[in-house]
Write an enzyme that holds these catalytic residues in place. Sequence first.
Site, PDB file in Angstrom:
ATOM      1  N   GLY A  35       0.765  -1.237   0.087  1.00 47.55           N
ATOM      2  CA  GLY A  35       0.089   0.029  -0.067  1.00 47.55           C
ATOM      3  C   GLY A  35       1.039   1.291   0.118  1.00 47.55           C
ATOM      4  CE1 TYR A 105      -1.470  -4.526  -5.431  1.00 47.75           C
ATOM      5  CE2 TYR A 105      -1.345  -4.996  -7.870  1.00 47.75           C
ATOM      6  CZ  TYR A 105      -1.030  -4.595  -6.439  1.00 47.75           C
ATOM      7  OH  TYR A 105       0.379  -3.829  -6.615  1.00 47.75           O
ATOM      8  CE1 TYR A 106      -7.761 -13.054  -6.349  1.00 47.31           C
ATOM      9  CE2 TYR A 106      -5.580 -12.516  -5.769  1.00 47.31           C
ATOM     10  CZ  TYR A 106      -6.355 -13.283  -6.654  1.00 47.31           C
ATOM     11  OH  TYR A 106      -6.089 -14.183  -7.529  1.00 47.31           O
ATOM     12  CE1 TYR A 168      -5.272   4.852 -14.739  1.00 45.10           C
ATOM     13  CE2 TYR A 168      -3.661   3.991 -15.831  1.00 45.10           C
ATOM     14  CZ  TYR A 168      -4.986   4.004 -15.781  1.00 45.10           C
ATOM     15  OH  TYR A 168      -6.089   3.451 -16.401  1.00 45.10           O
ATOM     16  N   GLY A 228      12.595   6.781 -13.032  1.00 45.01           N
ATOM     17  CA  GLY A 228      13.264   5.356 -13.189  1.00 45.01           C
ATOM     18  C   GLY A 228      15.001   5.533 -13.081  1.00 45.01           C
ATOM     19  N   GLY A 231      17.046   8.848 -13.332  1.00 43.49           N
ATOM     20  CA  GLY A 231      17.109   9.645 -12.185  1.00 43.49           C
ATOM     21  C   GLY A 231      15.696  10.346 -12.065  1.00 43.49           C
ATOM     22  CB  ALA A 256      12.148   1.665  -6.308  1.00 42.75           C
ATOM     23  CG  ASP A 258       5.461   3.474  -2.307  1.00 37.95           C
ATOM     24  OD1 ASP A 258       4.920   4.313  -3.184  1.00 37.95           O
ATOM     25  OD2 ASP A 258       4.952   2.325  -2.094  1.00 37.95           O
TER      26      ASP A 258
END
Length: 311
Positions: A35, A105-106, A168, A228, A231, A256, A258
């Site tokens: 999350g 994902y559930y 997104y 990414g 940079g 990464a 987060d």
Amino acid sequence: MTGTGLLTFGEALAVFSTPAGKLRHARSVDVGIAGSEAMVAIGVARLGAPAAWAGRLGADEPGALVLLRLREEGVDTSAVRTDRQAPTGLMLKDFRNADVTRSAYYRHGSAGTRLCPEDIPEDRIRAAGVLHLSGLTPGLSDSAAKAAFAAAEIANDEGVPVSIDIDYSHALWYPEDAADILYDLVSLCDIVFAGDDAARLLGLDGDPQELAAGLAELGPDQVIVELGPRGAVAELHGSRYDVPNYPVRSVDTEGADDAFVAGYLAEFLAGASPDRRLRTAAACRAFALTVPGESTGLPDREELKVLTRLR
């Protein structure tokens, strides 16, 4: 700024992942949590700043797992709501290598999808140094979108800076639906993190610096466009910055972004300069890339010193 700590508001899930290979072949699994908002809270707490996560969890073992792991990290969970009519969301993950990681994902009918404005801890927002949201939460449901907007509006009224990672997910909603809602939500924010693809989702175009400038025109005075392995670029308080990457061997890209957000916000809360905020963010991202898992690679201050010495 009205407070000193971070408050994040959104979704958290329990995660069951294979150490390697497909889930169907596994005899054991790794257990963790995920999350975006929860991971940012953990990252900020590891860097020594007060952090809290607020959201909705089911009255079940996955929910208890989420709470336990957050509390073990020093994250305040006192504003979390327990939903006895819905389960905690789950994520199942196959880990093959850094380039092939599959997540399922559930979330349907989960406690996180039932987030609503009544779940907002208004007193905690008033006491926060930053309120952090992600672009995933508004995609969970109409009530979750209303909650995200309401939280941002309360923070605006109280003079509390609002941060958002425009993340997104095509699994949650269609691009055209996301674009309109996220565009409006960004206009309520002071700090914006976005990949170049997310910035283009909002109708912006051009090179990364132009994307950063376009996002800044929507209202935020701190914009970071993450690229990414290339940079990042930033427009902070009217000045432009290029943020290089730390060269590391990438093992898992999950978490990464987060980590980058957590590093930046921890330094922002500490009153650090823009350059230091960005350098710490880049170092945190590098650490997160070196190990599998969403939160495993989030560094503490001592680990950051090691990386900066190696550079």
